[in-house]
Design a protein around this motif. Structure first.
Motif, PDB file in Angstrom:
ATOM      1  N   LYS A  41       0.827  -1.206   0.000  1.00 45.62           N
ATOM      2  CA  LYS A  41       0.000   0.000   0.000  1.00 45.62           C
ATOM      3  C   LYS A  41       0.865   1.261   0.000  1.00 45.62           C
ATOM      4  O   LYS A  41       0.593   2.211  -0.745  1.00 45.62           O
ATOM      5  CB  LYS A  41      -0.926   0.015   1.214  1.00 45.62           C
ATOM      6  N   GLN A  42       1.921   1.269   0.801  1.00 45.45           N
ATOM      7  CA  GLN A  42       2.808   2.427   0.835  1.00 45.45           C
ATOM      8  C   GLN A  42       3.557   2.570  -0.495  1.00 45.45           C
ATOM      9  O   GLN A  42       3.793   3.680  -0.968  1.00 45.45           O
ATOM     10  CB  GLN A  42       3.807   2.335   1.988  1.00 45.45           C
TER      11      GLN A  42
ATOM     12  N   ASP B 122       1.291   4.312  -2.824  1.00 45.32           N
ATOM     13  CA  ASP B 122       1.241   5.739  -2.496  1.00 45.32           C
ATOM     14  C   ASP B 122       2.495   6.465  -2.970  1.00 45.32           C
ATOM     15  O   ASP B 122       2.425   7.566  -3.535  1.00 45.32           O
ATOM     16  CB  ASP B 122       1.079   5.936  -0.984  1.00 45.32           C
TER      17      ASP B 122
ATOM     18  N   TYR C 116       2.615   6.692  -6.802  1.00 45.53           N
ATOM     19  CA  TYR C 116       1.620   7.691  -7.212  1.00 45.53           C
ATOM     20  C   TYR C 116       2.207   9.102  -7.055  1.00 45.53           C
ATOM     21  O   TYR C 116       2.155   9.916  -7.983  1.00 45.53           O
ATOM     22  CB  TYR C 116       0.364   7.516  -6.361  1.00 45.53           C
ATOM     23  N   ASP C 117       2.785   9.370  -5.897  1.00 46.81           N
ATOM     24  CA  ASP C 117       3.381  10.686  -5.645  1.00 46.81           C
ATOM     25  C   ASP C 117       4.551  10.960  -6.584  1.00 46.81           C
ATOM     26  O   ASP C 117       4.720  12.083  -7.068  1.00 46.81           O
ATOM     27  CB  ASP C 117       3.834  10.807  -4.191  1.00 46.81           C
TER      28      ASP C 117
ATOM     29  N   TYR D 106       7.818  10.088   3.098  1.00 45.53           N
ATOM     30  CA  TYR D 106       7.497   8.779   3.667  1.00 45.53           C
ATOM     31  C   TYR D 106       8.586   8.266   4.613  1.00 45.53           C
ATOM     32  O   TYR D 106       8.442   7.184   5.178  1.00 45.53           O
ATOM     33  CB  TYR D 106       7.255   7.767   2.541  1.00 45.53           C
TER      34      TYR D 106
ATOM     35  N   GLN E  82      -2.987  -0.201  -9.497  1.00 46.05           N
ATOM     36  CA  GLN E  82      -3.560   0.693  -8.490  1.00 46.05           C
ATOM     37  C   GLN E  82      -3.074   2.129  -8.699  1.00 46.05           C
ATOM     38  O   GLN E  82      -3.847   3.086  -8.558  1.00 46.05           O
ATOM     39  CB  GLN E  82      -3.192   0.215  -7.085  1.00 46.05           C
ATOM     40  N   VAL E  83      -1.794   2.280  -9.037  1.00 41.53           N
ATOM     41  CA  VAL E  83      -1.248   3.613  -9.294  1.00 41.53           C
ATOM     42  C   VAL E  83      -1.955   4.238 -10.493  1.00 41.53           C
ATOM     43  O   VAL E  83      -2.395   5.385 -10.436  1.00 41.53           O
ATOM     44  CB  VAL E  83       0.283   3.546  -9.543  1.00 41.53           C
TER      45      VAL E  83
ATOM     46  N   ARG F 264      -5.514   5.343  -9.706  1.00 41.75           N
ATOM     47  CA  ARG F 264      -5.551   6.601  -8.953  1.00 41.75           C
ATOM     48  C   ARG F 264      -5.238   7.789  -9.854  1.00 41.75           C
ATOM     49  O   ARG F 264      -5.880   8.848  -9.755  1.00 41.75           O
ATOM     50  CB  ARG F 264      -4.571   6.551  -7.781  1.00 41.75           C
TER      51      ARG F 264
END
Length: 128
Positions: A36-37, A40, A43-44, A77, A104-105, A108
């Motif tokens: 999950k991280q 994230d 994505y960032d 992070y 998932q990326v 999003r």
């Protein structure tokens, strides 16, 4: 910039060389970034890359180097670049898992793009 380009080149090389093999992949590192991280963070990173690319063509924006944006995500992070690199190599050695992460990326990023497109459509009104 060269250092960051080298990191991405090494990551791409790892992905390319291990995605075609039938073996189990690299052993899980002790400090692996959780899935999950990782989603994230990727994505960032992609948002920052898009910002940096956009800023290159916009003279009104402050010019920011990609490596600074990349390092800012790692700092956000609290993840050292070596841990991130190990995690990318681990996940990329398991193509199905890495594909699931990137799906998932992409989902999003697509949702964000749709939100921005809808916002632009709503804001279009004739001036009186």
């Amino acid at each position: 910039m060269k250092k960051i380009s080298l990191y991405f080149l090494l990551i791409l090389l790892a992905v390319a060389s291990f995605s075609c093999k039938e073996k189990k992949g690299f052993p899980e590192p002790a400090n692996l970034i959780k899935e999950k991280q990782m989603v994230d963070m990727l994505y960032d990173i992609h948002l920052n890359e898009a910002y940096a690319n956009q800023a290159r063509y916009d003279k009104n924006r402050i010019q920011v180097e990609s490596k600074d944006l990349y390092l800012s995500v790692l700092e956000k992070y609290g993840v050292p670049d070596s841990v991130f690199a190990q995690s990318v190599v681990f996940y990329s050695s398991r193509p199905k898992l890495y594909d699931r992460i990137y799906q998932q990326v992409v989902e999003r990023l697509n949702m964000l793009q749709e939100e921005n497109s809808a916002r632009k459509e709503v804001n279009i009104q004739p001036q009186e």
